[in-house]
Enzyme design. Structure first.
Site, short mmCIF file in Angstrom:
data_model
loop_
_atom_site.label_atom_id
_atom_site.label_comp_id
_atom_site.label_asym_id
_atom_site.label_seq_id
_atom_site.Cartn_x
_atom_site.Cartn_y
_atom_site.Cartn_z
N HIS A 255 -5.57 3.20 1.33
CA HIS A 255 -4.65 4.28 1.72
C HIS A 255 -5.12 5.02 2.99
O HIS A 255 -4.36 5.18 3.93
CB HIS A 255 -4.50 5.28 0.58
CG HIS A 255 -4.05 4.66 -0.72
ND1 HIS A 255 -3.22 3.57 -0.76
CD2 HIS A 255 -4.31 4.99 -2.01
CE1 HIS A 255 -2.99 3.25 -2.04
NE2 HIS A 255 -3.65 4.09 -2.81
N ASP B 171 0.92 -1.13 0.00
CA ASP B 171 0.00 0.00 0.00
C ASP B 171 0.96 1.18 0.00
O ASP B 171 1.61 1.45 1.01
CB ASP B 171 -0.87 0.01 1.26
CG ASP B 171 -1.85 1.17 1.21
OD1 ASP B 171 -1.42 2.31 0.93
OD2 ASP B 171 -3.05 0.96 1.44
N HIS B 172 1.09 1.86 -1.12
CA HIS B 172 2.23 2.78 -1.24
C HIS B 172 2.13 3.97 -0.28
O HIS B 172 3.12 4.64 -0.04
CB HIS B 172 2.46 3.22 -2.69
CG HIS B 172 1.50 4.25 -3.20
ND1 HIS B 172 0.21 3.97 -3.51
CD2 HIS B 172 1.66 5.57 -3.48
CE1 HIS B 172 -0.39 5.07 -3.96
NE2 HIS B 172 0.47 6.06 -3.94
#
Ligand code: BG6
Length: 484
Positions: free
Chosen positions: A243, A180-181
């Site tokens: 996010h 999950d950047h």
């Protein structure tokens, strides 16, 4: 620690994600000397390409605006460690050929031991066959094998569980790194430090002092041709469920026993489990319409006609534990808004007693992007010969305070973590499951599984969002401060 002999295999090397994110991140790490000493990068995809064409593609998003010779030279070096193999995603023989290529590279290493990192820059439809073929054809026994996978991890609780189960047949939890950047972003990583390295902030971090919290994601552009993908997922799946919920969990978890990946993720899972599924009464959905010369969502040719897919969503979550009982956490995200901004805004309660009345509330704002900052809205004495409180700010804007610091790209930070085997900033299987449980009922309602599909309210392209948003936030106790 890094292993000198490492091969990074990028699967889906001709796709958008690889071009825009994976290769630039690998190059950034390479140029700064962070990749293993003898690293080789191998691209794999269906497209048949010769080396020159592949190199052109893989380096097309590397930035060198001023033709800096140092960067030009690094790009050439990067090409020299990069090779490409084409093949299908579902045939064992194709992966046997990939393996032969990897073995050939490894035969030049002085020692027999080499690690392999497989990066899935792939559409979800091929996750499982690729996982299987890699495990069966490309798995080394003399080194460590790891896989990095990207969202979407399913579409709801059941499909995510199904996907996890299928992948687990081939890759263990320890070998799997789910990206999950947002967890790689500097200001998201900063939350742990702000909370647990500051006694003053830590002391006010609960329902006694905090009135409400907003976690906001704003993008100034619409789907612009990406409507086919987006329409199937919608704003909640695209941004809130992953996010923003990740940010929320770090913001609200109890202090982990240690810095270890499992201790941190245990606390995140624990707090997420205390959140019941989002209620429809706590949800506001919107869809952008044409304005200011910009097209509406439904004007995008890749969007199915008449779609009621939300491009804006605000949902309020509640955490049932002693620290947070009664505090609303508003997660909101939208496309085609007036600006690009991601921030956390913690609004503290009123000063209700004593000598000052009708003064602004304290707010702690953590701006994740752009222009990273932490600032606190406080009241101070208006300078002069009288005593009057005035709202002002204590401001830690990174560009000013740390002007020389290079803030790493999220993908750079995460790839380096995966090479080191550090899972702290990756999503564990149970974390994924609880995150889906929070949003699955509302997603099913939006998709009409329990009756008519709800209609999102319209908002003009380039606006702050639906006009219903301000009353929505105020309903949860947010008070607009008079200072900006
Ligand atoms: C992705 C979403 O996960 O995150 C995109 O699929 C979104 O729709 C993107 O634009 C935002 O990432 P960032 O790093 O630009 O905030």
């Amino acid at each position: 620690a890094l292993k000198d002999n490492t091969i990074i295999v990028v699967l889906g090397a001709s796709g958008d994600l690889a071009k825009k994110k994976t290769f630039p991140a690998l190059f950034g790490l390479f140029r700064q000397g962070f990749l293993p000493r003898d690293v080789k990068i191998v691209g794999y995809a269906r497209t048949k390409m010769d080396k020159a064409e592949y190199h052109k593609r893989a380096t097309s998003y590397l930035k060198n605006p001023n033709d800096d010779p140092e960067i030009t030279q690094a790009v050439e070096k990067f090409k020299s460690i990069s090779t490409y193999v084409s093949g299908s995603y579902d045939e064992g023989e194709a992966f046997a050929a990939l393996n032969a290529h990897l073995e050939e590279i490894e035969s030049h290493y002085a020692s027999k031991e080499a690690n392999r990192l497989f990066y899935f820059a792939l559409p979800p439809s091929v996750f499982v066959p690729v996982a299987k073929n890699l495990r069966e054809q490309c798995y080394v026994t003399t080194g460590i094998n790891r896989v990095i996978v990207e969202k979407p991890f399913g579409k709801d609780t059941a499909s995510a569980a199904e996907l996890l189960k299928s992948l687990k047949e081939y890759w263990t939890e320890d070998e799997t790194f789910r990206i999950d950047h947002y967890l790689g972003k500097e200001m998201v990583k900063n939350l742990l430090v702000l909370r647990f390295a500051n006694i003053a902030l830590g002391a006010a971090w609960d329902k006694n002092y905090i009135s409400n919290v907003q976690i906001t994601f704003k993008e100034p552009f619409g789907t612009e041709g990406r409507g086919g993908y987006f329409d199937e997922f919608g704003m909640i799946r695209d941004v809130l469920q992953n996010h923003l919920l990740q940010v929320l969990s770090i913001l609200t978890m109890e202090r982990p026993v240690s810095f270890s990946a499992e201790d941190i993720r245990d606390e995140k899972v624990k707090v997420l489990r205390a959140i019941p599924p989002v209620a429809k009464e706590d949800t506001l959905l919107g869809q952008y319409v044409a304005a200011n010369g910009k097209p509406g969502y439904l004007d995008d040719d890749t969007v199915p006609p008449g779609s009621v897919c939300p491009t804006f969503a605000a949902t309020t979550l509640w955490i049932h534990n002693p620290r947070w009982e009664g505090v609303p956490f508003i997660l909101k995200a939208g496309k085609a808004l007036n600006e690009a901004k991601v921030e956390v805004r913690i609004q503290f309660k009123d000063v209700t007693q004593g000598i000052f009345k009708d003064i602004a509330r304290n707010e702690l704002v953590i701006r994740i992007q752009p222009s990273e900052a932490v600032y606190m809205k406080i009241n101070a004495k208006t300078p002069g010969l009288y005593t009057r409180a005035m709202p002002t700010e204590m401001d830690l804007t990174y560009k000013r305070r740390f002007s020389d610091a290079k803030i790493p790209e999220a993908y750079e930070a995460l790839i380096l973590d995966a090479l080191k085997g550090d899972h702290s900033n990756f999503v564990r299987h149970d974390e994924l499951d609880v995150a889906w449980k929070i949003f699955t009922p509302i997603l099913h309602w939006i998709e009409g599984k329990s009756g008519q599909r709800p209609r999102p309210v319209p908002y003009p392209y380039g606006s702050r969002g639906p006009k219903e948003l301000d009353p929505f936030i105020q309903k949860y106790g947010f008070k607009r401060a008079d200072a900006s």
